[in-house]
Structure formats: C-alpha cells, structure tokens
Design a protein around this motif. Structure first.
Motif, PDB file in Angstrom:
ATOM      1  N   ASP A  19      47.305  37.059  39.748  1.00 51.52           N
ATOM      2  CA  ASP A  19      45.773  36.274  39.965  1.00 51.52           C
ATOM      3  C   ASP A  19      45.970  36.353  41.502  1.00 51.52           C
ATOM      4  O   ASP A  19      45.762  35.429  41.743  1.00 51.52           O
ATOM      5  CB  ASP A  19      45.737  35.492  39.250  1.00 51.52           C
ATOM      6  CG  ASP A  19      44.230  35.485  39.476  1.00 51.52           C
ATOM      7  OD1 ASP A  19      43.049  35.976  40.437  1.00 51.52           O
ATOM      8  OD2 ASP A  19      42.998  35.930  38.696  1.00 51.52           O
ATOM      9  N   GLY A  45      46.474  31.847  40.874  1.00 50.68           N
ATOM     10  CA  GLY A  45      45.487  30.187  40.515  1.00 50.68           C
ATOM     11  C   GLY A  45      43.774  30.034  40.850  1.00 50.68           C
ATOM     12  O   GLY A  45      44.032  30.103  42.379  1.00 50.68           O
ATOM     13  N   SER A  46      43.502  29.268  40.575  1.00 49.48           N
ATOM     14  CA  SER A  46      42.417  28.762  41.275  1.00 49.48           C
ATOM     15  C   SER A  46      42.412  27.864  42.174  1.00 49.48           C
ATOM     16  O   SER A  46      41.977  27.542  43.200  1.00 49.48           O
ATOM     17  CB  SER A  46      41.796  28.374  40.525  1.00 49.48           C
ATOM     18  OG  SER A  46      41.072  29.065  39.419  1.00 49.48           O
ATOM     19  N   SER A  74      36.500  29.250  46.963  1.00 52.62           N
ATOM     20  CA  SER A  74      36.559  30.337  46.465  1.00 52.62           C
ATOM     21  C   SER A  74      35.580  31.212  46.964  1.00 52.62           C
ATOM     22  O   SER A  74      35.939  32.246  46.642  1.00 52.62           O
ATOM     23  CB  SER A  74      36.111  30.686  44.987  1.00 52.62           C
ATOM     24  OG  SER A  74      35.343  29.963  44.757  1.00 52.62           O
ATOM     25  N   HIS A 113      36.337  37.976  47.430  1.00 53.96           N
ATOM     26  CA  HIS A 113      35.185  37.572  48.194  1.00 53.96           C
ATOM     27  C   HIS A 113      36.010  35.885  48.476  1.00 53.96           C
ATOM     28  O   HIS A 113      34.732  35.661  48.476  1.00 53.96           O
ATOM     29  CB  HIS A 113      34.182  37.325  47.371  1.00 53.96           C
ATOM     30  CG  HIS A 113      34.098  37.360  46.307  1.00 53.96           C
ATOM     31  ND1 HIS A 113      34.189  38.364  45.458  1.00 53.96           N
ATOM     32  CD2 HIS A 113      33.918  36.134  45.746  1.00 53.96           C
ATOM     33  CE1 HIS A 113      34.162  37.571  44.144  1.00 53.96           C
ATOM     34  NE2 HIS A 113      34.852  36.113  44.180  1.00 53.96           N
ATOM     35  N   LYS A 114      37.284  35.934  48.473  1.00 57.70           N
ATOM     36  CA  LYS A 114      37.397  34.371  48.598  1.00 57.70           C
ATOM     37  C   LYS A 114      37.800  34.322  50.185  1.00 57.70           C
ATOM     38  O   LYS A 114      37.394  34.567  50.928  1.00 57.70           O
ATOM     39  CB  LYS A 114      38.404  33.815  47.449  1.00 57.70           C
ATOM     40  CG  LYS A 114      37.874  34.009  46.013  1.00 57.70           C
ATOM     41  CD  LYS A 114      38.575  33.874  45.490  1.00 57.70           C
ATOM     42  CE  LYS A 114      37.966  34.319  43.590  1.00 57.70           C
ATOM     43  NZ  LYS A 114      37.274  33.533  42.874  1.00 57.70           N
ATOM     44  N   HIS A 136      42.085  32.223  32.535  1.00 57.17           N
ATOM     45  CA  HIS A 136      43.773  32.735  32.204  1.00 57.17           C
ATOM     46  C   HIS A 136      43.876  32.315  30.372  1.00 57.17           C
ATOM     47  O   HIS A 136      44.517  31.943  29.881  1.00 57.17           O
ATOM     48  CB  HIS A 136      45.080  32.494  33.193  1.00 57.17           C
ATOM     49  CG  HIS A 136      44.654  32.380  34.184  1.00 57.17           C
ATOM     50  ND1 HIS A 136      45.196  32.301  35.392  1.00 57.17           N
ATOM     51  CD2 HIS A 136      43.729  34.192  34.529  1.00 57.17           C
ATOM     52  CE1 HIS A 136      44.882  32.806  36.444  1.00 57.17           C
ATOM     53  NE2 HIS A 136      44.269  33.742  36.113  1.00 57.17           N
ATOM     54  N   ALA A 161      42.919  36.153  43.607  1.00 61.60           N
ATOM     55  CA  ALA A 161      41.804  36.243  43.529  1.00 61.60           C
ATOM     56  C   ALA A 161      41.969  34.867  45.126  1.00 61.60           C
ATOM     57  O   ALA A 161      41.208  35.421  46.456  1.00 61.60           O
ATOM     58  CB  ALA A 161      41.247  34.860  42.633  1.00 61.60           C
ATOM     59  N   HIS A 162      42.661  34.138  44.933  1.00 61.56           N
ATOM     60  CA  HIS A 162      42.460  33.193  45.966  1.00 61.56           C
ATOM     61  C   HIS A 162      43.014  33.459  47.365  1.00 61.56           C
ATOM     62  O   HIS A 162      42.419  32.997  48.808  1.00 61.56           O
ATOM     63  CB  HIS A 162      42.604  31.964  45.273  1.00 61.56           C
ATOM     64  CG  HIS A 162      41.902  30.763  45.381  1.00 61.56           C
ATOM     65  ND1 HIS A 162      41.154  30.136  45.899  1.00 61.56           N
ATOM     66  CD2 HIS A 162      40.913  30.225  43.850  1.00 61.56           C
ATOM     67  CE1 HIS A 162      39.795  29.575  45.024  1.00 61.56           C
ATOM     68  NE2 HIS A 162      39.802  29.755  43.847  1.00 61.56           N
ATOM     69  N   HIS A 185      42.833  29.923  36.293  1.00 61.15           N
ATOM     70  CA  HIS A 185      41.276  30.167  36.271  1.00 61.15           C
ATOM     71  C   HIS A 185      41.208  30.119  34.210  1.00 61.15           C
ATOM     72  O   HIS A 185      41.326  30.568  33.656  1.00 61.15           O
ATOM     73  CB  HIS A 185      41.230  30.945  36.797  1.00 61.15           C
ATOM     74  CG  HIS A 185      39.620  31.950  36.853  1.00 61.15           C
ATOM     75  ND1 HIS A 185      39.502  32.557  36.296  1.00 61.15           N
ATOM     76  CD2 HIS A 185      38.923  30.984  37.535  1.00 61.15           C
ATOM     77  CE1 HIS A 185      37.983  32.585  36.368  1.00 61.15           C
ATOM     78  NE2 HIS A 185      37.963  31.711  37.274  1.00 61.15           N
ATOM     79  N   GLY A 220      37.000  39.858  39.719  1.00 64.00           N
ATOM     80  CA  GLY A 220      38.502  38.847  39.510  1.00 64.00           C
ATOM     81  C   GLY A 220      38.480  38.860  37.818  1.00 64.00           C
ATOM     82  O   GLY A 220      38.935  39.590  37.313  1.00 64.00           O
ATOM     83  N   THR A 221      37.493  38.487  37.281  1.00 63.96           N
ATOM     84  CA  THR A 221      37.131  38.320  35.659  1.00 63.96           C
ATOM     85  C   THR A 221      37.657  39.666  34.784  1.00 63.96           C
ATOM     86  O   THR A 221      38.071  39.129  33.983  1.00 63.96           O
ATOM     87  CB  THR A 221      36.440  37.022  35.058  1.00 63.96           C
ATOM     88  OG1 THR A 221      35.441  35.915  35.804  1.00 63.96           O
ATOM     89  CG2 THR A 221      36.419  36.973  33.890  1.00 63.96           C
ATOM     90  N   GLY A 231      33.135  40.805  44.182  1.00 64.03           N
ATOM     91  CA  GLY A 231      33.321  42.549  43.287  1.00 64.03           C
ATOM     92  C   GLY A 231      34.927  41.652  42.978  1.00 64.03           C
ATOM     93  O   GLY A 231      36.144  40.433  43.178  1.00 64.03           O
ATOM     94  N   ASN A 254      40.876  40.610  35.918  1.00 59.64           N
ATOM     95  CA  ASN A 254      41.984  39.631  34.641  1.00 59.64           C
ATOM     96  C   ASN A 254      41.702  40.705  32.604  1.00 59.64           C
ATOM     97  O   ASN A 254      42.701  40.660  32.373  1.00 59.64           O
ATOM     98  CB  ASN A 254      41.588  38.492  34.187  1.00 59.64           C
ATOM     99  CG  ASN A 254      41.699  37.804  35.742  1.00 59.64           C
ATOM    100  OD1 ASN A 254      43.579  38.453  36.427  1.00 59.64           O
ATOM    101  ND2 ASN A 254      41.395  36.161  36.001  1.00 59.64           N
TER     102      ASN A 254
END
Ligand SMILES: Cc1ncc(COP(=O)(O)O)c(C=O)c1O
Length: 430
Positions: free
Chosen positions: A196, A170-171, A30, A225-226, A124, A198-199, A121, A93-94, A233, A97
C-alpha cells in the motif's frame, strides 16, 4: 431567502480556501495541494458522466474523449512507475485495497498485517475492509524502536501462518518496507505481497523511495493525493498479469461503478508533472522531513526513530505524551494555524485511537509551496513556541499568516497559462 443559503455556501468555501491554502502551515502527512494546472483540468464535464467498464469497451455512450484520457492516464502512470498493468478506476486508496483483498482472498483466508499502532491503515485491519470481507488479520511482527517490520520474526510468522496476502506499507511509514526480504518466503508458502503505497507514491515517482514492484510486490495499491500531488482518487499498479487480471475483474463492478471521470485528466497531468519535476520534489521532501525532525529533536521534542535518523520519507512522528497527548497538542497547534493530526504510536492500545500518544507530521505540502530546510527550522521553532514556551497563540497565528505570504504558489509544475487562466482566475478560488 434562498440566496442567503447560497451566499453562505460561497462564503464557507471561500473561507476554507483562504484559511487552508493561504494562511496555514499544513503538516498533515496524507494531504497535498494540486497545481493550478491540475486544478483547472479537474473542473470538467466528466463530473457529470458515466463510463463503466474499460476504455473503448464501455457500458455507456458518449465516452470517446474520456476513453482516450483514461487510456493515456494509465499509460503515463505505467511509464512513471515501470508497471505493465495499471488501473486508475479505484476512486480511493480504500477502494483499491478493497478490490485487492477481495480479488486475492477467500473468506477466512489469512492476511498478515503490521499492527495499527505501527502505522497500518484501518482498511488493512479487522476494523476496516479486511474485516468486512471476513479475512482473518494476523500480526506482522514489528520493531517499535526501529519503526520497521521485524524481518526475521516476520519470516518465521509467514512460515507458520501461511497467509494468502502480506500487506506492507501504511499510514505511518518512515522507512522502506521489506519487500525483497520477504519475497522468497512468500513464494515458498504461496502468499501474495500487496504494497500500500498511499503515503509514499510521490516519493516512489521521484525515485527517492524503494520501487516496490521492482522488489517483487505483486500489487501496489494507492491513493493519488498524498505525496503524489494529484486529485483525490486511487490506483492499482502491477507487473503480475495473473494478479492484475483478478483485480480488474472485481474493481468494477464490485468496488466502483462510476469511477469519477473528472479526476482522470487531472491525474494524467499530475503524472506528467511528476515525470519532469518529481525527482527534485521528492528529494526536497525527504531533505525537509529530516531537517524538521532533527530541529524538533534538538528543541526537546521526542521524535521517534532517533537512532535511525528519524525518517527517510515525508513523515516525522513525535511522542507528545509529555505535552498533553496527541489530541490536545493537535488542537493547540490548530489554534496557531499549524494543521496536523494526532496519531497512534508504538505502545498505544486500540482503545487509544481517540486519545493517542503521538503526532504525525508530513512536509510534502509545504515543500510544494517552496519551503526548504531553513523554513523547516522555523516551523520547528513555531511548534516550540506553541507547545513548550506557551507563547500566545494569536501572536503565533498572525506570524504564520505573514510567513505564508511568501509561500503562496505551488512549485514543481509547468509555468504555463492556458487560455489566460491564471492561478487567480481559477474556479477553485471563486
Ligand atoms: C496507507 C493508506 N492506505 C489507504 C488509505 C486510504 O486512502 P483513501 O483516503 O484514498 O481511501 C490511507 C489514507 O490515509 C492510507 O494512509
């Protein structure tokens, strides 16, 4: 006396920077490193300012340059991700979401989400923002062997539960998500699909992963930022005007007030870097992840999803129960300067969150420092030395400090000097 404390602050920051930027093999999936150009742009007066609202329609004066920066950041992101609507205001990201779930659901509505052991994550889930908003979490069926959402079972579950939102991404995300496969049934029962990213945002930017908007996601939420190598951010992307309007109504004032203005220019510059270098970067990230996975496997590690080629993203997941469990293994590796994180894997129950069975690795940061397939093989051998052959950790650590000397500079960026500010002179290195 006061100086002593200040010296200690500087010393700690220097020590952290030296250790994590120059002496470690960072494999946290991440994280990433920003380029010197992005580092430089990040240090700006925006960190002192407010600009609530939208560009050119603010609640504060003094924002004329910030307005243009924010507007053009949104435009550049829209172009890169082929999204008509972009909002860079989520500070993480949170928070993206949170605003997404809040704007599309009422209290007691249902969300379908893959289980945490499958990589969802915490935001979720009932333990995170979904639960805090009073939205009911129902399970999206998952095939642990394939490490993918089970499409047929999910279609059945969607028909049965008629969720307001279906959350994909997801993560832990080794393979593409079934956006286009679930779009029709989502339309049938009136569900929104939130992806999502993010990753995998950097892999999407480089066109080496699915394009969730083109496949029919209503809203993409993400960190910046992953695999997308920007400053920390968040962002939201959409081609669905109705959905985006709802999101925009709530991100401010419910989820952010000040949206951390200093990160905007740096995020814009990262977007431009990704426009020009993203494809090569994303291809190399995936090639490296596959190389690391297959080398680890051939050295005897239990890498997940073997039958399916281990991974099609930046991640590799290992079952480390036979090596002492995720927590123990991650600690042992840290002693050697290999930085990873423990992770839940299929079979782990929620009470295993602190002592999970797995280890999650990501190769994007080492790829940014110029590592390729042969370095991935070397990293796998270092992990074998540390965890299987039990070689002295201090000697592995020293070997890694030497190795990193050849991989100090961030690639996939513009080779420019701005006002003679070279990487060495950047404020981040004090
Ligand atoms: C899939 C996913 N979504 C959201 C987040 C939260 O992102 P942030 O840390 O930017 O709030 C994470 C964090 O790792 C994540 O993995």
């Amino acid at each position: 006396m006061a100086y002593e404390e200040i010296y200690r602050i500087v010393e700690l920051v220097r020590a952290h920077n030296k250790w994590r930027r120059k002496e470690c093999i960072n494999l946290i999936a991440s994280e990433n490193v920003t380029s010197p150009l992005v580092d430089m742009l990040y240090m700006n007066d925006g960190m002192h300012r407010y600009a609530e609202g939208l560009p050119w329609k603010r609640y504060y004066q003094g924002t004329r340059y910030i307005d243009e920066i924010e507007e053009k950041t949104n435009l550049a992101l829209g172009e890169l991700f082929r999204a008509k609507f972009v909002d860079i205001r989520p500070v993480s990201g949170t928070s993206a979401n949170g605003a997404a779930f809040f704007s599309l659901c009422e209290r007691d509505d249902t969300a379908l989400v893959a289980p945490v052991y499958a990589g969802s994550h915490v935001s979720h889930t009932k333990y995170g923002i979904l639960g805090a908003l009073g939205i009911k979490e129902e399970e999206l069926p998952f095939n642990p062997e394939q490490m993918r959402v089970d499409i047929d079972a999910s279609i059945k579950r969607i028909k049965e539960k008629k969720p307001k939102i279906i959350i994909l991404g997801g993560s832990v995300i080794l393979f593409r998500q079934p956006v286009k496969e679930l779009r029709e049934v989502a339309n049938e029962v009136g569900s929104y699909i939130i992806y999502d990213a993010a990753h995998v945002l950097g892999l999407i930017a480089g066109k080496q992963f699915q394009d969730p908007l083109a496949e029919g996601a209503d809203l993409v939420t993400s960190s910046t930022h992953k695999t997308f190598p920007g400053p920390q951010g968040g962002v939201a992307l959409s081609n669905n005007q109705e959905v985006f309007k709802k999101f925009r109504r709530y991100i401010f004032p419910v989820f952010v007030s000040n949206h951390h203005l200093h990160r905007l220019a740096a995020t814009w510059a990262t977007t431009i870097e990704m426009k020009y270098f993203g494809e090569e970067y994303a291809k190399n990230v995936i090639k490296n992840a596959k190389a690391l996975a297959s080398e680890l496997h051939s050295l005897g590690f239990k890498v997940l999803a073997e039958k399916y080629g281990f991974t099609e993203s930046h991640q590799v997941v290992i079952d480390v129960r036979n090596l002492g469990g995720g927590s123990y293994v991650a600690t042992q590796l840290e002693m050697c300067n290999i930085i990873t994180n423990k992770n839940m894997i299929p079979g782990d129950t929620p009470d295993k969150v602190r002592e999970p069975s797995g280890l999650r690795l990501g190769v994007q940061e080492m790829t940014r420092y110029g590592c390729g397939v042969s370095e991935m093989k070397y990293i796998a051998e270092l992990m074998e030395k540390a965890l299987i052959k039990k070689v002295d950790k201090e000697s592995i650590k020293n070997e890694i400090i030497e190795f990193r000397k050849n991989f100090q500079h961030v690639k996939y960026t513009f080779d420019i000097e701005l006002n003679n500010l070279t990487e060495e002179k950047l404020p981040i290195l004090i």
